[in-house]
Design an enzyme around this catalytic site. Structure first.
Site, PDB file in Angstrom:
ATOM      1  N   CYS A 135       0.844  -1.212   0.000  1.00 23.06           N
ATOM      2  CA  CYS A 135       0.000   0.000   0.000  1.00 23.06           C
ATOM      3  C   CYS A 135       0.867   1.246   0.000  1.00 23.06           C
ATOM      4  O   CYS A 135       0.728   2.118  -0.858  1.00 23.06           O
ATOM      5  CB  CYS A 135      -0.923   0.042   1.209  1.00 23.06           C
ATOM      6  N   TYR A 139       1.679   3.356  -3.691  1.00 27.66           N
ATOM      7  CA  TYR A 139       1.135   4.722  -3.831  1.00 27.66           C
ATOM      8  C   TYR A 139       2.253   5.741  -4.007  1.00 27.66           C
ATOM      9  O   TYR A 139       2.098   6.734  -4.722  1.00 27.66           O
ATOM     10  CB  TYR A 139       0.259   5.085  -2.625  1.00 27.66           C
ATOM     11  N   TYR A 165       0.477  12.136  -2.525  1.00 23.08           N
ATOM     12  CA  TYR A 165       1.149  10.834  -2.614  1.00 23.08           C
ATOM     13  C   TYR A 165       2.561  10.923  -3.200  1.00 23.08           C
ATOM     14  O   TYR A 165       3.337   9.967  -3.068  1.00 23.08           O
ATOM     15  CB  TYR A 165       0.266   9.827  -3.352  1.00 23.08           C
ATOM     16  N   GLU A 207      -4.426  -4.445  -4.223  1.00 19.89           N
ATOM     17  CA  GLU A 207      -4.234  -3.073  -4.712  1.00 19.89           C
ATOM     18  C   GLU A 207      -4.790  -2.946  -6.134  1.00 19.89           C
ATOM     19  O   GLU A 207      -5.482  -1.993  -6.465  1.00 19.89           O
ATOM     20  CB  GLU A 207      -2.746  -2.687  -4.707  1.00 19.89           C
TER      21      GLU A 207
HETATM   22  C1  LIG Z   1      -6.190   1.060  -1.422  1.00 16.70           C
HETATM   23  C2  LIG Z   1      -5.106   1.968  -0.913  1.00 16.70           C
HETATM   24  N1  LIG Z   1      -3.841   1.529  -0.909  1.00 16.70           N
HETATM   25  C3  LIG Z   1      -2.863   2.309  -0.464  1.00 16.70           C
HETATM   26  C4  LIG Z   1      -3.127   3.595  -0.007  1.00 16.70           C
HETATM   27  C5  LIG Z   1      -2.031   4.502   0.437  1.00 16.70           C
HETATM   28  N2  LIG Z   1      -1.638   4.399   1.808  1.00 16.70           N
HETATM   29  C6  LIG Z   1      -2.310   3.710   2.729  1.00 16.70           C
HETATM   30  S1  LIG Z   1      -1.551   3.822   4.249  1.00 16.70           S
HETATM   31  C7  LIG Z   1      -0.300   4.738   3.652  1.00 16.70           C
HETATM   32  C8  LIG Z   1       0.840   5.157   4.495  1.00 16.70           C
HETATM   33  C9  LIG Z   1       0.640   6.345   5.329  1.00 16.70           C
HETATM   34  O1  LIG Z   1      -0.620   6.840   5.514  1.00 16.70           O
HETATM   35  C10 LIG Z   1      -0.485   4.990   2.315  1.00 16.70           C
HETATM   36  C11 LIG Z   1       0.425   5.794   1.504  1.00 16.70           C
HETATM   37  C12 LIG Z   1      -4.472   4.022  -0.010  1.00 16.70           C
HETATM   38  N3  LIG Z   1      -4.830   5.237   0.425  1.00 16.70           N
HETATM   39  N4  LIG Z   1      -5.430   3.199  -0.478  1.00 16.70           N
END
Ligand SMILES: Cc1ncc(C[n+]2csc(CCO)c2C)c(N)n1
Length: 230
Positions: A135, A139, A165, A207
């Site tokens: 995740c 991102y 991001y 994802e």
């Molecule tokens: C489906 C999905 N996957 C990944 C993220 C991104 N993300 C989730 S937790 C995190 C780390 C710090 O907050 C990040 C970058 C998202 N929003 N939605």
């Protein structure tokens, strides 16, 4: 070879598919359908509520105060920075915070969050990290790629998403997760590494499915109006 290089190599075809996904491309060139983006942000908010709990479990399973502090930082970043972006978009879309929190998760969101919660509750610290790594990592990669498209970060609607991001702060969170994965995998026997690989592969697949869900506004079968999340 670092363990995260092995993970990346193993899942490379899916990473490529993520980067080329029409929904991701659409955020980059500004063509993504607004209604689908609205659906995505609501579902992502629900996803992040449970995801935050996984970070909290990471803090519980950590063996030292420094690692506990990093999980606390990830939890704080998610609840107060990342989810603030979602609350801001919700305001733009005329959705109240209460409505946002009480929306109903789609099948993919439910499956993905429950899988992560299950793995993190029953597994080791290394398994928690393997579950959350795709995740934060993917991102960050997607954010950087979209930010390199001229003008993309200035888009009136999708620019905020791209800037968040691709930001240094999110890069640091992703790097920290990558470093921790390598640290906790160090010296583990092959059968345990394979288990970590499988968890990483599964959340990487989720994802991809998340982008697809957003692109198709995929809810429960038969849910036409009342159950579309919000
Ligand atoms: C489906 C999905 N996957 C990944 C993220 C991104 N993300 C989730 S937790 C995190 C780390 C710090 O907050 C990040 C970058 C998202 N929003 N939605």
């Amino acid at each position: 070879m670092k363990f995260t290089d092995r993970l990346h190599e193993k899942t490379l075809p899916i990473w490529r598919q993520n980067h080329n996904h029409p929904f991701v491309k659409g955020i980059g060139d500004g063509t993504v359908n607004q209604d689908n983006f609205r659906f995505y942000m609501v579902q992502d908010y629900l996803y992040l509520i449970d995801y935050s709990k996984v970070f909290a479990i990471g803090a519980v399973k950590a063996d030292d105060v420094e690692t506990m502090g990093k999980f606390a930082g990830l939890l704080e970043g998610t609840l107060n920075t990342e989810m603030a972006l979602h609350r801001k978009y919700a305001e733009r879309f005329g959705i109240s915070e209460e409505e946002l929190e009480n929306a109903k998760p789609s099948p993919i969101v439910l499956a993905y969050t429950h899988y992560m919660l299950h793995v993190s509750q029953k597994g080791t610290l290394a398994e928690v990290v393997a579950a959350v790594l795709p995740c934060a990592w993917s991102y960050w990669e997607i954010g950087k790629e979209l930010n390199d498209i001229p003008g993309a970060a200035d888009h009136p609607l999708y620019g905020d998403w791209i800037r968040m991001y691709s930001s240094e702060a999110f890069g640091e969170l992703a790097s920290w997760c990558i470093d921790l994965m390598n640290e906790v995998a160090e010296g583990k026997p092959e059968h345990e590494l394979q288990k970590l690989e499988e968890i990483f592969l599964n959340t990487t697949r989720f994802e991809y499915m998340f982008w697809d869900m957003a692109n198709n506004k995929q809810m429960w079968p038969g849910a036409e109006t009342a159950d579309v999340g919000i």
